[in-house]
Design a protein around this motif. Sequence first.
Motif, PDB file in Angstrom:
ATOM      1  N   UNK A 169       0.828  -1.204   0.000  1.00  0.00           N
ATOM      2  CA  UNK A 169       0.000   0.000   0.000  1.00  0.00           C
ATOM      3  C   UNK A 169       0.865   1.256   0.000  1.00  0.00           C
ATOM      4  N   UNK A 170       0.480   2.229  -0.789  1.00  0.00           N
ATOM      5  CA  UNK A 170       1.171   3.510  -0.788  1.00  0.00           C
ATOM      6  C   UNK A 170       0.363   4.570  -0.047  1.00  0.00           C
ATOM      7  N   UNK A 171      -0.844   4.223   0.375  1.00  0.00           N
ATOM      8  CA  UNK A 171      -1.686   5.112   1.164  1.00  0.00           C
ATOM      9  C   UNK A 171      -2.480   4.268   2.157  1.00  0.00           C
ATOM     10  N   UNK A 172      -3.105   4.920   3.120  1.00  0.00           N
ATOM     11  CA  UNK A 172      -3.888   4.181   4.108  1.00  0.00           C
ATOM     12  C   UNK A 172      -5.049   3.468   3.437  1.00  0.00           C
ATOM     13  N   UNK A 232      -6.796   9.732  -1.380  1.00  0.00           N
ATOM     14  CA  UNK A 232      -5.610  10.524  -1.674  1.00  0.00           C
ATOM     15  C   UNK A 232      -5.993  11.988  -1.500  1.00  0.00           C
ATOM     16  N   UNK A 233      -5.157  12.900  -1.924  1.00  0.00           N
ATOM     17  CA  UNK A 233      -5.448  14.321  -1.732  1.00  0.00           C
ATOM     18  C   UNK A 233      -6.672  14.777  -2.530  1.00  0.00           C
TER      19      UNK A 233
END
Length: 76
Positions: A16-19, A36-37
């Motif tokens: 994973x690169x994000x939660x 993401x943002x």
Amino acid sequence: MTIQIAPYSLAEELPFTMMVTLLTMSDRAVLAYSECQLRGFLERGGDTARAWEKDYHQLQVEALSKGATLELLRKA
């Protein structure tokens, strides 16, 4: 709640690169959420949710055990 630390040695293999939040519903269906943002992503079952669940379980196996995690936290 159980906390497990993933060692730095797993950094290149982390899935994973994000939660990611995984919820298992009473009918065993899996909801997977990440953001993401710019936006959030909600997957209700399907291939993506199953893939994220599989990746999570693999990460759980590779992470430190509960005892090893507690020992590392005590040392810190």
